[in-house]
Scaffold this motif. Structure first.
Motif, mmCIF file in Angstrom:
data_model
loop_
_atom_site.group_PDB
_atom_site.id
_atom_site.type_symbol
_atom_site.label_atom_id
_atom_site.label_comp_id
_atom_site.label_asym_id
_atom_site.label_seq_id
_atom_site.Cartn_x
_atom_site.Cartn_y
_atom_site.Cartn_z
ATOM 1 N N ASP A 51 0.877 -1.169 0.000
ATOM 2 C CA ASP A 51 0.000 0.000 0.000
ATOM 3 C C ASP A 51 0.918 1.223 0.000
ATOM 4 O O ASP A 51 1.441 1.612 1.043
ATOM 5 C CB ASP A 51 -0.911 -0.017 1.227
ATOM 6 N N ARG A 56 2.564 0.747 3.805
ATOM 7 C CA ARG A 56 2.449 -0.541 4.495
ATOM 8 C C ARG A 56 2.708 -1.688 3.523
ATOM 9 O O ARG A 56 2.373 -1.603 2.351
ATOM 10 C CB ARG A 56 1.057 -0.740 5.069
ATOM 11 N N LYS A 58 1.925 -5.792 3.395
ATOM 12 C CA LYS A 58 1.269 -6.966 3.974
ATOM 13 C C LYS A 58 1.725 -8.175 3.181
ATOM 14 O O LYS A 58 1.739 -8.145 1.949
ATOM 15 C CB LYS A 58 -0.248 -6.848 3.895
ATOM 16 N N ASP A 60 2.233 -12.800 3.427
ATOM 17 C CA ASP A 60 2.124 -14.083 4.097
ATOM 18 C C ASP A 60 3.470 -14.782 3.965
ATOM 19 O O ASP A 60 3.846 -15.212 2.867
ATOM 20 C CB ASP A 60 1.020 -14.940 3.470
ATOM 21 N N PRO A 81 0.859 -14.182 8.720
ATOM 22 C CA PRO A 81 0.626 -12.852 8.156
ATOM 23 C C PRO A 81 1.548 -11.825 8.812
ATOM 24 O O PRO A 81 1.744 -11.831 10.026
ATOM 25 C CB PRO A 81 -0.840 -12.572 8.484
ATOM 26 N N ASN A 83 2.595 -7.598 8.750
ATOM 27 C CA ASN A 83 2.197 -6.256 8.355
ATOM 28 C C ASN A 83 3.319 -5.311 8.777
ATOM 29 O O ASN A 83 3.558 -5.119 9.971
ATOM 30 C CB ASN A 83 0.879 -5.887 9.036
ATOM 31 N N CYS A 85 5.454 -1.498 8.315
ATOM 32 C CA CYS A 85 5.381 -0.095 7.910
ATOM 33 C C CYS A 85 6.779 0.349 7.476
ATOM 34 O O CYS A 85 7.775 -0.146 7.991
ATOM 35 C CB CYS A 85 4.935 0.788 9.068
#
Length: 124
Positions: A51, A56, A58, A60, A81, A83, A85
């Motif tokens: 994103d 960000r 994300k 797996d 998962p 996530n 920044c």
């Protein structure tokens, strides 16, 4: 000695490509694919989403390498998962660069694909 020089040139060319691909205001889908490829390789991720507006990532991350085969459809793979920044995408991607032989071969493929430069010419 030549191998060390080639390693340095590949890493410098990747550094330049990351800088070029992450400093544009409108990052093309081609460069988005490059960024995802680098992250997939470094983190051993099965799926990566970036994103760019929210800064960000994300993904797996595959927990067991023996369960995952990127050439086939995997029905059961243990993943976690993640996530993340980032403040500067280029700097973040540059921290993902490593010097092992298989990764350098992967970078050589990316360089040929995204810059149309042959790695053999980098060694000169």
């Amino acid at each position: 000695m030549g191998n060390s020089r080639l390693t340095t040139r590949i890493l410098m060319a990747m550094d330049d490509l990351i800088t070029e691909s992450s400093t544009r205001k409108n990052i093309t889908s081609r460069f988005q694919d490059l960024h995802k490829s680098i992250l997939r390789k470094h983190y051993n991720a099965a799926d990566v989403e970036i994103d760019y507006h929210r800064q960000r990532i994300k993904m797996d991350v595959v927990l067991n390498d023996h369960e995952y085969d990127p050439k086939t459809i995997n029905m059961i793979v243990s993943t976690m998962p993640v996530n993340l920044c980032y403040k500067n995408l280029g700097s973040f991607l540059k921290t993902c660069l490593t010097e092992d032989v298989s990764t350098l071969a992967f970078y050589a493929t990316l360089l040929k694909q995204y810059t149309n430069e042959d790695v053999a010419l980098l060694a000169l």
